[in-house]
Design a protein around this motif. Sequence first.
Motif, mmCIF file in Angstrom:
data_model
loop_
_atom_site.group_PDB
_atom_site.id
_atom_site.type_symbol
_atom_site.label_atom_id
_atom_site.label_comp_id
_atom_site.label_asym_id
_atom_site.label_seq_id
_atom_site.Cartn_x
_atom_site.Cartn_y
_atom_site.Cartn_z
ATOM 1 N N LYS A 185 0.840 -1.197 0.000
ATOM 2 C CA LYS A 185 0.000 0.000 0.000
ATOM 3 C C LYS A 185 0.879 1.251 0.000
ATOM 4 O O LYS A 185 2.011 1.230 0.468
ATOM 5 N N HIS A 236 5.286 -1.547 2.979
ATOM 6 C CA HIS A 236 4.498 -0.498 2.343
ATOM 7 C C HIS A 236 5.376 0.671 1.898
ATOM 8 O O HIS A 236 6.526 0.811 2.327
ATOM 9 N N ASP A 286 -3.403 4.917 -0.578
ATOM 10 C CA ASP A 286 -4.385 3.873 -0.276
ATOM 11 C C ASP A 286 -4.952 3.980 1.135
ATOM 12 O O ASP A 286 -6.048 3.485 1.406
#
Length: 333
Positions: free
Chosen positions: A19, A43, A84
């Motif tokens: 993400k 991430h 996100d």
Amino acid sequence: MQKLPLWRTPLARLYDSRKRILVTGGAGFIGSHLIDRLLEQGHEVICADNLFTGSKRNIEHLHGHTRFEFMRHDVTFPLFVEVDEIYNLACPASPIHYQHDPVQTTKTSVHGAINMLGLAKRLKCKVFQASTSEVYGDPSVHPQPEEYWGNVNPIGPRSCYDEGKRCAETLFFDYHRQHGTEIKVARIFNTYGPRMHHADGRVVSNFIVQALRGEPITIYGNGQQTRSFCYVDDLVEGFIRLMDTDSAVAGPINLGNPGEFTIRELAEKTIAMTGSKSELVERPLPVDDPKQRQPDIAKARAQLNWEPSIALEEGLARTIAYFRTVLPELVEA
């Protein structure tokens, strides 16, 4: 070699599970630890911070990290990025800092919430709000469950922070009801650990710094007021577990350590653990200072399967070790 707990172990993640996450206030004490965890999970992270109370020192170890980006930005102004998830941690959190410019503190909580909620609405993504136990004010209910509405002075010197955070919660839940925005709201109780600002006026950092310098340790009132202290790693674990819940879990959820200590007990423990010869000195109690503060974490246990695991003695030892390395006069000595 000490074995790291599972959640501290860097995880190999598939590309499609990675993400891009925005953390506002990411150069702050708690924000920087959150970013470390998110990067460990694989991430990409954008850190947005205006560096009013945050510091580049807290994130300097991430310089050159391929999945980390720093952006100097004030959340009272809109931010246009593609992400996100959003963790909104931006706001000065110690009385010394948030009372320095109380109007700006309220703006940071309220305008910052509006801007991050607007971004989440456009992107249709989850947004996390770092709220605070200060929404309970000087509580008449003990310990404090999430259903308690609080006892807050709306016009006192602390109200810029207390009421700003309360209004931010209002905005989060109104966006949730009106626009279907997926929100996560955590109420943070006293948190401590490495990267605390040495001059932020918070009780743990105050006591450690004064003890290490051999200065008198300042206790406000008679020291019988109580607090519950949560180590930062435990708190960050709670953040991530809350963010990973399904849309039915919006909060607010208390995150803190239910172990309750008087301020005098904390001071005496700090003196003992540092080997200091500091003496205790009493000063008048600040206006609207809460007499008791302890979280009811039944919801966190039930909905997140979370509770703190790091005892105060262990967390204090780590924090004391950190301050020994960053206080200039101690390093030189």
